[in-house]
Design an enzyme around this catalytic site. Structure first.
Site, mmCIF file in Angstrom:
data_model
loop_
_atom_site.group_PDB
_atom_site.id
_atom_site.type_symbol
_atom_site.label_atom_id
_atom_site.label_comp_id
_atom_site.label_asym_id
_atom_site.label_seq_id
_atom_site.Cartn_x
_atom_site.Cartn_y
_atom_site.Cartn_z
ATOM 1 N N ARG A 130 0.840 -1.202 0.000
ATOM 2 C CA ARG A 130 0.000 0.000 0.000
ATOM 3 C C ARG A 130 0.874 1.251 0.000
ATOM 4 N NH1 ARG A 130 -5.508 0.438 3.570
ATOM 5 N NH2 ARG A 130 -6.508 2.084 2.352
ATOM 6 N N HIS A 131 0.327 2.352 -0.535
ATOM 7 C CA HIS A 131 0.965 3.663 -0.396
ATOM 8 C C HIS A 131 0.781 4.104 1.059
ATOM 9 C CE1 HIS A 131 1.630 3.927 -4.632
ATOM 10 N NE2 HIS A 131 0.369 4.087 -4.952
ATOM 11 N N GLN A 132 1.778 3.836 1.879
ATOM 12 C CA GLN A 132 1.641 4.085 3.317
ATOM 13 C C GLN A 132 3.010 4.412 3.904
ATOM 14 O OE1 GLN A 132 -0.947 1.449 5.856
ATOM 15 N NE2 GLN A 132 1.027 0.719 6.602
#
Length: 323
Positions: A130-132
């Site tokens: 994820r973009h995290q």
């Protein structure tokens, strides 16, 4: 003369015994290093210096039931995500790559705790993509999972992001509300007009490694240094898109449980299709003058420090594992 020969033989015997003892001690220390420093991460059969690998992977006791790929935007992450799903089927682990419209990579303390609980509720081995921004599990009294990531030459990533926000790719994106004039401007024109988009590029890479602290969102050396420390202390490996094949082969050596056959899987027709569909449309060539400005006069200078830091570590891994 006889006594002298006996004395010499006795000294030689002592030297042999001491040498054998030193070899045994070295082998024992090497084993202790492997278990203490590498935790449960498997090692390849290739010999490499424990002192060198110690300087690259200093965390111990990773929770290798869970792997987090907190992917940075516009760094080839869709291709690696597609490959990861294929590898999950081949190597027997579950993959999740959730996406929500309007999602933000930074999380409150409560949201971080919720994420940790979610991760630990999953059937393992489990890969989360994820973009995290980086979450330090140890701040919550939990063992750190395996962290990996992939980055890209900062100007190449900036070019991709600049044109993607305008024109998207085959799968979507684009449509940024900039007005016709700004939408059609090249990066060269943006730099010449000193548009804020090009004088203060979006601070998008360093925070992914710096983490969830408010200071990580500042275009600062503090954020850069914290990102470097987190890479050294909490990431098993960070690769680069420019060295993709070597990056995948290194992951195969370091984490075969997840990345066995990764380099070959990346060449599959399915992944090639994803790569073609996610290629940014209408990208234009950027002049050397504009590149020099971006590299020396904007926060991309800090991103290049991070990129060079990551690439140097990558080459050290390559020397030890591949060459």
């Amino acid at each position: 003369m006889f006594l002298k020969r006996r004395f010499i033989k006795r000294r030689l015997l002592y030297l042999v015994i001491i040498s054998a003892f030193m070899v045994l001690m070295f082998m024992n220390n090497g084993h202790r290093f492997t278990s203490a420093r590498m935790g449960n991460l498997p090692r390849s059969g290739k010999h490499f210096s424990s002192a060198n690998i110690q300087s690259l992977v200093i965390k111990k006791n990773y929770d290798d039931r869970y792997l987090i790929f907190n992917r940075v935007p516009k760094c080839g992450s869709m291709s690696l995500t597609s490959t990861s799903y294929s590898l999950g089927a081949q190597n027997g682990f579950k993959v999740a790559s959730p996406y929500e419209d309007g999602e933000k990579p930074n999380k409150s303390g409560e949201e971080q705790m919720e994420f940790i609980k979610y991760l630990h509720s999953q059937t393992h081995p489990f890969m989360y993509i994820r973009h995290q921004y980086f979450i330090d599990f140890e701040n919550f009294g939990e063992k750190q999972p395996i962290y990996i990531n992939m980055i890209r030459d900062p100007i190449a990533r900036f070019e991709s992001f600049y044109y993607f926000s305008r024109f998207g790719n085959q799968r979507g994106g684009g449509g940024a509300k900039l007005g016709d004039q700004k939408t059609q401007e090249t990066i060269d024109e943006c730099v010449q007009k000193r548009r804020q988009e090009c004088t203060k590029p979006y601070w998008q890479v360093v925070p992914y490694f710096c983490g969830q602290e408010p200071g990580c969102m500042s275009r600062s050396r503090w954020a850069l240094d914290r990102a470097k420390e987190n890479i050294k202390n909490h990431y098993v490996f960070v690769g680069t898109l420019e060295d993709l094949d070597d990056s995948l082969k290194i992951l195969e050596h370091l984490i075969p449980r997840y990345f066995k056959n990764a380099a070959q899987s990346m060449k599959s027709q399915k992944t090639i299709k994803v790569r073609n569909e996610t290629y940014t449309r209408n990208k234009r060539e950027t002049s050397e003058a504009a590149k020099i400005f971006l590299r020396t006069e904007t926060c991309l200078s800090l991103e290049y420090e991070l990129y060079d830091f990551v690439r140097e570590r990558l080459y050290q891994f390559k020397d030890m594992l591949l060459d």
